[in-house]
Scaffold this active site. Structure first.
Site, PDB file in Angstrom:
ATOM      1  N   GLY A  13      80.622 102.214  49.628  1.00  0.00           N
ATOM      2  CA  GLY A  13      79.647 102.820  48.718  1.00  0.00           C
ATOM      3  C   GLY A  13      79.064 104.107  49.287  1.00  0.00           C
ATOM      4  O   GLY A  13      79.742 104.887  49.963  1.00  0.00           O
ATOM      5  N   ASN A  82      70.494 102.653  55.011  1.00  0.00           N
ATOM      6  CA  ASN A  82      71.130 102.696  53.690  1.00  0.00           C
ATOM      7  C   ASN A  82      71.384 101.309  53.110  1.00  0.00           C
ATOM      8  O   ASN A  82      71.511 101.164  51.896  1.00  0.00           O
ATOM      9  CB  ASN A  82      72.449 103.478  53.825  1.00  0.00           C
ATOM     10  CG  ASN A  82      73.361 103.260  52.641  1.00  0.00           C
ATOM     11  OD1 ASN A  82      73.181 103.863  51.583  1.00  0.00           O
ATOM     12  ND2 ASN A  82      74.345 102.373  52.782  1.00  0.00           N
ATOM     13  N   ILE A  85      70.308  95.785  48.653  1.00  0.00           N
ATOM     14  CA  ILE A  85      70.833  94.807  47.696  1.00  0.00           C
ATOM     15  C   ILE A  85      69.957  94.796  46.446  1.00  0.00           C
ATOM     16  O   ILE A  85      68.818  95.266  46.479  1.00  0.00           O
ATOM     17  CB  ILE A  85      70.865  93.379  48.295  1.00  0.00           C
ATOM     18  CG1 ILE A  85      69.459  92.948  48.756  1.00  0.00           C
ATOM     19  CG2 ILE A  85      71.847  93.300  49.455  1.00  0.00           C
ATOM     20  CD1 ILE A  85      69.339  91.464  49.093  1.00  0.00           C
ATOM     21  N   TYR A 147      63.090  95.098  43.642  1.00  0.00           N
ATOM     22  CA  TYR A 147      63.786  96.297  44.142  1.00  0.00           C
ATOM     23  C   TYR A 147      62.862  97.523  44.110  1.00  0.00           C
ATOM     24  O   TYR A 147      62.794  98.299  45.068  1.00  0.00           O
ATOM     25  CB  TYR A 147      65.026  96.514  43.277  1.00  0.00           C
ATOM     26  CG  TYR A 147      65.941  97.641  43.697  1.00  0.00           C
ATOM     27  CD1 TYR A 147      66.887  97.459  44.695  1.00  0.00           C
ATOM     28  CD2 TYR A 147      65.873  98.891  43.074  1.00  0.00           C
ATOM     29  CE1 TYR A 147      67.742  98.491  45.069  1.00  0.00           C
ATOM     30  CE2 TYR A 147      66.722  99.926  43.435  1.00  0.00           C
ATOM     31  CZ  TYR A 147      67.664  99.728  44.433  1.00  0.00           C
ATOM     32  OH  TYR A 147      68.499 100.749  44.796  1.00  0.00           O
ATOM     33  N   GLY A 178      69.474 108.933  42.344  1.00  0.00           N
ATOM     34  CA  GLY A 178      69.508 108.434  40.971  1.00  0.00           C
ATOM     35  C   GLY A 178      70.693 107.494  40.860  1.00  0.00           C
ATOM     36  O   GLY A 178      71.061 106.823  41.833  1.00  0.00           O
ATOM     37  N   ILE A 180      74.342 106.397  40.974  1.00  0.00           N
ATOM     38  CA  ILE A 180      75.538 106.875  41.678  1.00  0.00           C
ATOM     39  C   ILE A 180      76.689 105.919  41.353  1.00  0.00           C
ATOM     40  O   ILE A 180      76.486 104.706  41.253  1.00  0.00           O
ATOM     41  CB  ILE A 180      75.276 106.891  43.209  1.00  0.00           C
ATOM     42  CG1 ILE A 180      73.958 107.624  43.541  1.00  0.00           C
ATOM     43  CG2 ILE A 180      76.444 107.512  43.963  1.00  0.00           C
ATOM     44  CD1 ILE A 180      73.852 109.059  43.082  1.00  0.00           C
TER      45      ILE A 180
HETATM   46  N1  NAP Z   1      74.339 103.068  43.703  1.00  0.00           N
HETATM   47  C1  NAP Z   1      73.259 103.632  43.186  1.00  0.00           C
HETATM   48  O1  NAP Z   1      73.241 104.140  42.062  1.00  0.00           O
HETATM   49  C2  NAP Z   1      71.987 103.686  43.976  1.00  0.00           C
HETATM   50  C3  NAP Z   1      70.884 104.333  43.417  1.00  0.00           C
HETATM   51  C4  NAP Z   1      69.714 104.418  44.148  1.00  0.00           C
HETATM   52  C5  NAP Z   1      69.672 103.874  45.415  1.00  0.00           C
HETATM   53  N2  NAP Z   1      70.755 103.238  45.934  1.00  0.00           N
HETATM   54  C6  NAP Z   1      70.634 102.695  47.281  1.00  0.00           C
HETATM   55  O2  NAP Z   1      71.655 103.241  48.092  1.00  0.00           O
HETATM   56  C7  NAP Z   1      72.038 102.289  49.083  1.00  0.00           C
HETATM   57  C8  NAP Z   1      73.539 102.067  49.024  1.00  0.00           C
HETATM   58  O3  NAP Z   1      73.874 101.609  47.723  1.00  0.00           O
HETATM   59  P1  NAP Z   1      75.395 101.342  47.290  1.00  0.00           P
HETATM   60  O4  NAP Z   1      75.421 101.477  45.824  1.00  0.00           O
HETATM   61  O5  NAP Z   1      76.318 102.140  48.112  1.00  0.00           O
HETATM   62  O6  NAP Z   1      75.510  99.765  47.657  1.00  0.00           O
HETATM   63  P2  NAP Z   1      76.802  98.864  47.820  1.00  0.00           P
HETATM   64  O7  NAP Z   1      78.025  99.554  47.334  1.00  0.00           O
HETATM   65  O8  NAP Z   1      76.422  97.546  47.234  1.00  0.00           O
HETATM   66  O9  NAP Z   1      76.906  98.710  49.426  1.00  0.00           O
HETATM   67  C9  NAP Z   1      75.873  98.102  50.111  1.00  0.00           C
HETATM   68  C10 NAP Z   1      76.136  98.170  51.607  1.00  0.00           C
HETATM   69  O10 NAP Z   1      75.010  97.561  52.270  1.00  0.00           O
HETATM   70  C11 NAP Z   1      75.479  96.517  53.110  1.00  0.00           C
HETATM   71  N3  NAP Z   1      74.483  95.469  53.187  1.00  0.00           N
HETATM   72  C12 NAP Z   1      73.960  94.716  52.196  1.00  0.00           C
HETATM   73  N4  NAP Z   1      73.078  93.834  52.684  1.00  0.00           N
HETATM   74  C13 NAP Z   1      73.043  94.042  54.027  1.00  0.00           C
HETATM   75  C14 NAP Z   1      72.347  93.418  55.104  1.00  0.00           C
HETATM   76  N5  NAP Z   1      71.490  92.414  54.897  1.00  0.00           N
HETATM   77  N6  NAP Z   1      72.584  93.868  56.354  1.00  0.00           N
HETATM   78  C15 NAP Z   1      73.445  94.875  56.600  1.00  0.00           C
HETATM   79  N7  NAP Z   1      74.137  95.501  55.619  1.00  0.00           N
HETATM   80  C16 NAP Z   1      73.937  95.075  54.355  1.00  0.00           C
HETATM   81  C17 NAP Z   1      76.780  96.041  52.483  1.00  0.00           C
HETATM   82  O11 NAP Z   1      77.563  95.371  53.471  1.00  0.00           O
HETATM   83  P3  NAP Z   1      78.876  94.483  53.042  1.00  0.00           P
HETATM   84  O12 NAP Z   1      79.947  95.497  52.699  1.00  0.00           O
HETATM   85  O13 NAP Z   1      79.187  93.684  54.231  1.00  0.00           O
HETATM   86  O14 NAP Z   1      78.454  93.671  51.859  1.00  0.00           O
HETATM   87  C18 NAP Z   1      77.364  97.377  52.033  1.00  0.00           C
HETATM   88  O15 NAP Z   1      77.983  98.023  53.134  1.00  0.00           O
HETATM   89  C19 NAP Z   1      71.220 101.030  48.800  1.00  0.00           C
HETATM   90  O16 NAP Z   1      70.067 101.030  49.605  1.00  0.00           O
HETATM   91  C20 NAP Z   1      70.834 101.191  47.353  1.00  0.00           C
HETATM   92  O17 NAP Z   1      69.662 100.485  47.040  1.00  0.00           O
HETATM   93  C21 NAP Z   1      71.912 103.132  45.234  1.00  0.00           C
END
Ligand code: NAP
Length: 240
Positions: A13, A82, A85, A147, A178, A180
């Site tokens: 991600g 980063n 969940i 969240y 925002g 992604i």
């Molecule tokens: N995607 C969006 O639109 C968006 C928007 C705003 C903010 N964000 C924030 O951006 C960040 C990344 O989001 P993403 O969409 O890339 O998420 P994602 O694709 O679900 O990936 C999450 C990552 O965090 C790791 N993770 C989850 N729980 C963990 C824990 N307890 N300890 C260590 N690692 C953990 C996962 O590890 P595993 O691979 O082992 O599961 C994975 O590598 C997050 O903080 C999210 O809240 C995302």
């Protein structure tokens, strides 16, 4: 000696893009992850970046994980919090477990990582911490009290720790992405996602690399005068 950076949730991600951007910047990167061994293995094979498994919400496991990274690679000067969940649900249906787990991982993870690394940065007189918040921590979101509270907490945590780090050369900033196009957003039902995209002035979802470029700037030597700030990267969806 190159500086060492840890990216939590750095194997897929947005975190994967951040790990690569920091590697491009010349840092030695350690990518943390929680449980997806298969993805972590493929990530290391493809990028040459070492992956380390621990739960950032677990205080003792985080101290031990960071100690292992430091034993393998050297002192950690750069941290990107980063890992995150979601456990969505409207309040009247949300369980205490789902409230607690999101606060524990998303917000507690920032505290645990800072406890493990900030004292060393402070002593060495240089450090960069970037916390990944969210537009939903700034604006709130239906069905996400857990969240939104955790991400809003991250923004407060950032400003408080920035004040503690400033005179020691340690900057602490946040990025509020925002929507992604990662797996986290792919989990949102299509009709809901269509409505979300309709509200983004730029007219599309963001890309992980667009967040990573912001993180890379905040982690660079050039950003030494930027601290306590929140960079919104959201296609104009929320101007804050
Ligand atoms: N995607 C969006 O639109 C968006 C928007 C705003 C903010 N964000 C924030 O951006 C960040 C990344 O989001 P993403 O969409 O890339 O998420 P994602 O694709 O679900 O990936 C999450 C990552 O965090 C790791 N993770 C989850 N729980 C963990 C824990 N307890 N300890 C260590 N690692 C953990 C996962 O590890 P595993 O691979 O082992 O599961 C994975 O590598 C997050 O903080 C999210 O809240 C995302």
């Amino acid at each position: 000696m190159t500086r060492v950076a840890i990216v939590t949730g750095g194997t897929r991600g947005i975190g994967e893009a951040i790990s690569l951007a920091l590697k491009d910047l010349g840092y030695t990167v350690a990518a943390n992850y929680a449980g997806n061994d298969e993805k972590a293995k493929a990530f290391t094979e493809a990028t040459g970046i070492a992956a380390y498994k621990w739960d950032v919400g677990d205080h003792e496991a985080t101290l031990a994980g960071v100690a292992q990274v430091e034993a393998d690679l050297g002192p950690v000067d750069v941290v990107v919090n980063n890992a995150g969940i979601t456990r969505d649900g409207v309040l009247h249906r949300m369980t205490f477990e789902n409230w607690n787990e999101v606060i524990r991982v998303n917000l507690g993870g920032c505290f645990n990582m800072a406890k493990a690394t900030f004292p060393g940065m402070r002593e060495r007189g240089w450090g960069r911490i970037v916390n990944i918040g969210s537009i939903n921590g700034q604006a709130g979101q239906y069905g996400q009290v857990n969240y939104a509270a955790a991400k809003s907490g991250i923004h407060g945590f950032t400003k408080a720790l920035a004040q503690e780090g400033a005179k020691f050369g340690v900057t602490v900033n946040a990025i509020a992405p925002g929507y992604i196009d990662t797996e986290m957003v792919a989990a949102v039902p299509a009709p809901v996602l269509e409505k979300i995209v309709a509200k983004i002035p730029v007219g599309r979802l963001g890309h992980a690399e667009e967040i990573a470029r912001g993180v890379a700037f905040l982690c660079s030597e050039d950003a030494g005068f930027v601290t306590g700030s929140t960079m919104s990267i959201n296609g104009g969806q929320h101007m804050y």
